[in-house]
Design a protein around this motif. Structure first.
Motif, short mmCIF file in Angstrom:
data_model
loop_
_atom_site.label_atom_id
_atom_site.label_comp_id
_atom_site.label_asym_id
_atom_site.label_seq_id
_atom_site.Cartn_x
_atom_site.Cartn_y
_atom_site.Cartn_z
N ASN A 2 107.51 92.89 -39.86
CA ASN A 2 106.57 92.55 -42.29
C ASN A 2 105.89 91.47 -41.31
N ALA A 3 104.35 92.21 -42.42
CA ALA A 3 103.28 91.35 -41.44
C ALA A 3 103.33 90.39 -42.86
N ILE A 4 103.69 90.17 -43.82
CA ILE A 4 103.98 89.50 -44.92
C ILE A 4 105.37 89.50 -45.64
N GLU A 5 105.74 88.03 -45.85
CA GLU A 5 106.94 87.79 -46.66
C GLU A 5 106.75 86.71 -48.26
N VAL A 6 107.43 87.57 -49.02
CA VAL A 6 106.55 86.40 -49.89
C VAL A 6 107.81 85.94 -50.37
N GLU A 46 108.23 83.62 -59.92
CA GLU A 46 109.05 83.88 -58.83
C GLU A 46 109.17 84.95 -58.18
N ILE A 47 108.35 85.37 -57.38
CA ILE A 47 108.28 87.04 -57.09
C ILE A 47 108.50 86.85 -55.71
N SER A 48 109.31 88.05 -55.10
CA SER A 48 109.43 87.76 -54.11
C SER A 48 108.91 89.36 -53.63
N PHE A 49 109.02 89.69 -52.44
CA PHE A 49 108.48 91.44 -51.71
C PHE A 49 107.90 90.92 -50.17
N ASP A 50 107.73 91.87 -49.49
CA ASP A 50 107.09 91.79 -48.04
C ASP A 50 106.39 93.06 -47.80
N VAL A 51 105.79 93.01 -47.37
CA VAL A 51 104.22 94.23 -46.24
C VAL A 51 105.18 94.58 -45.51
N LYS A 52 104.93 95.62 -44.98
CA LYS A 52 105.18 96.02 -43.23
C LYS A 52 104.41 96.15 -42.88
N ARG A 53 103.81 96.05 -41.79
CA ARG A 53 103.16 95.88 -40.42
C ARG A 53 101.62 97.41 -40.93
#
Lengths: 334, 263
Positions: A2-6, A46-53
């Protein structure tokens, strides 16, 4: 990776009844769309998501959905009210400047420095990212050439058209050779030619391994460019999937328009396995189906069996836009 | 971008989070400010037109000693020009949406503020040199001038007034005219209560104005005598330094609080 984890990210704004100094119109419109207790606007809730590299991740939603606020938090401009943002395993709150060093950002509005030339705009950004003098010049010229602005490099940006400014903004976003690029409505309000150039370049940079997060309310762009899309409405993510999976959600919109010589018995057709409903229209039948491929076969078989001459058959597949509208109206959820 | 693990992502990047790097980047902000704001309306009005108009208003028909004419003019020009860019930049850039662009760069808000201070400082001190040189040539006071007092005085005062000007842009508005109103309502009274074009009375209300101490530096730079006695110069430099430092820290603190409200 994951590049980004929220995780559980929120941003609340407090609004006074009267718009005062620093009160933004956009926030006011948010307040109208998302009223809550005593002037507190949950712009992102309250949002959650991740962005893959290496993926292109789209944030799709209507105006005031919270896309830009989310991007502003991800780029370190706004501090979240709650929640955590991790970029390449580093906490953004604690390592803002370090993380910004690997980011590029293209904000929604054309905000190049109008009194500086194209080259001066790029040099400024290069200096602020600590790019060496020689590298700055090389990179700037390369980008200006790529974005078809090299002939205008010594003209002040106020002489540029909107499309040219947007391309210059993209150059500025890429000046730091970012690992993650944030694009806020990159083709909004642009002419077709500029849109095409920008889309092609986004694809090119994505192919080179860049992680791209883009916000848009243009379904075609999201559909064409994104690996995954999060649909936002009223500060929440109401759907997150790959574009083709999102489209599948609206199965009941898969339909056939059948032009046939002679009458068909609607009840008989509706008994076929993959047919859900038949509506007689002026000159044709609109048939809502479960499975488009199988339903076509069944309709052809039915026509043959009943000696009916099939004149024309149009298929109708759901567009992402329809999924989007259905989702924000609360008719479909993931 | 072909990094294989997350460490590589950060490894080959220029160092950003050190004092030296941030200081260096603040000079890029300065360069940008000087290129963009030197000819903006509020800057020209406050930095050039106001000093000329006020100079005429203060001096016309009055018999003023040459030294007081020089110190009054230099002080007024320095104060009005050094405080002309600072209040404009933040509201201007908020409106133009360029502040958002800056804040996504690996620089802190303090770096941006420092950049603004350097540009106000450059603008103010260069403009202050013009009347100093012109007036000294006209009144032939070159022989009595002590540049080792006047030049450090101009530097310290320009920095102090530049820091002060940043306070005026704290309200998170995107309309430069709003900060101009606030600016004028604070700057003008300061000019009026200061001992411009007259001798300093060290027992009067003029002590509350920071401009008084700069006037005294210039006067001392020509006459060799401070209105505040034998340690007058120390007091002048000390007050201006303290004034600048307090407003610098206050600007850092307040802008840190209000920058979030600009979006």
């Amino acid at each position: 990776m994951n590049a980004i984890e929220v995780k559980n990210l929120s941003k609340h704004f407090t609004l006074s009844k009267k718009r005062g100094v620093g009160q933004k119109k956009s926030n006011q419109s948010l307040a109208n769309k998302n009223p809550s207790i005593s002037g507190l606007v949950k712009a992102v809730d309250e949002i959650s998501f991740d962005v893959k590299r290496g993926e292109i991740f789209g944030l799709l939603g209507p105006n005031g959905a919270g896309k830009t606020t989310t991007i502003r938090m991800l780029t370190g401009i706004l501090k979240p009210t709650n929640g955590k943002i991790t970029i390449f395993n580093k906490d953004l709150d604690k390592n803002r400047i370090l993380i910004q060093q690997i980011m590029g950002h293209v904000p929604e509005m054309a905000n190049v420095y109008l009194d500086l030339t194209g080259m001066q705009n790029l040099e400024l950004i290069g200096e602020l990212y600590g790019v060496s003098r020689k590298e700055r010049k090389n990179r700037a010229e390369l980008l200006l050439k790529k974005f078809e602005l090299l002939n205008w490099k010594d003209s002040k940006a106020k002489k540029y058209s909107k499309g040219m400014r947007q391309r210059l903004l993209l150059c500025m976003g890429l000046m730091s050779d970012p690992v993650i690029l944030f694009l806020d409505e990159p083709t909004s309000g642009l002419d077709v030619q500029s849109s095409i150039i920008i889309k092609e370049l986004i694809k090119e940079y994505h192919a080179s391994g860049m992680t791209i997060i883009l916000t848009t309310h243009d379904m075609d762009i999201a559909n064409e460019l994104c690996n995954r899309i999060a649909i936002m409405n009223k500060g929440k993510i109401i759907g997150l999937d790959e574009p083709h999976n999102l489209r599948k959600l609206k199965q009941e919109y898969q339909a056939l328009d059948v032009y046939i010589k002679g009458e068909i018995k609607i009840q008989e057709i509706e008994e076929l396995t993959n047919i859900k409903k038949v509506q007689k229209k002026r000159g044709y039948y609109h048939i809502i189906v479960d499975n488009l491929k199988l339903a076509i076969g069944e309709v052809i078989e039915y026509a043959k069996a009943n000696n009916l001459q099939l004149e024309k058959l149009n298929t109708y597949e759901p567009k992402l836009e329809e999924v989007f509208i259905k989702m924000i109206n609360g008719e479909t959820t993931l | 971008m072909t990094q294989d693990n997350e460490e590589d992502v950060f490894a080959n990047r220029p160092k950003a989070n050190t004092f030296f790097n941030q200081l260096k980047r603040s000079f890029s902000i300065t360069k940008k400010d000087l290129r963009i704001y030197y000819n903006k309306g509020p800057v020209v009005i406050q930095g050039i037109l106001f000093p000329i108009v006020l100079f005429i208003a203060f001096t016309l028909g009055r018999d003023i000693e040459n030294i007081y004419l020089i110190s009054g003019l230099v002080t007024m020009v320095l104060f009005l020009t050094a405080t002309s860019i600072g209040p404009v930049v933040f509201p201007w850039e908020t409106r133009q949406k360029t502040l958002e662009r800056l804040l996504t760069c690996p620089i802190s808000i303090r770096t941006i503020l420092l950049g603004n201070i350097w540009s106000s400082f450059t603008f103010g001190s260069l403009f202050a040199l013009v009347p100093l040189i012109l007036a000294s040539s006209i009144f032939r006071t070159w022989g009595s001038m002590k540049p080792w007092i006047i030049i450090p005085g101009i530097i310290i005062a320009a920095l102090a007034f530049s820091s002060f000007s940043l306070i005026l842009s704290v309200p998170p508005t995107d309309t430069p005219a709003n900060t101009m109103m606030l600016t004028i309502s604070i700057k003008f009274p300061l000019v009026f209560i200061s001992p411009l074009f007259m001798p300093i009375d060290p027992t009067s209300y003029v002590l509350i104005s920071p401009l008084t101490y700069f006037v005294d530096i210039i006067n001392t730079g020509f006459t060799g005598t401070s209105a505040f006695g034998s340690y007058g110069l120390l007091l002048d430099f000390g007050v201006l330094l303290a004034f600048g430092l307090v407003f610098l820290l206050l600007a850092f603190f307040l802008h840190g609080k209000t920058v979030q409200k600009r979006f």
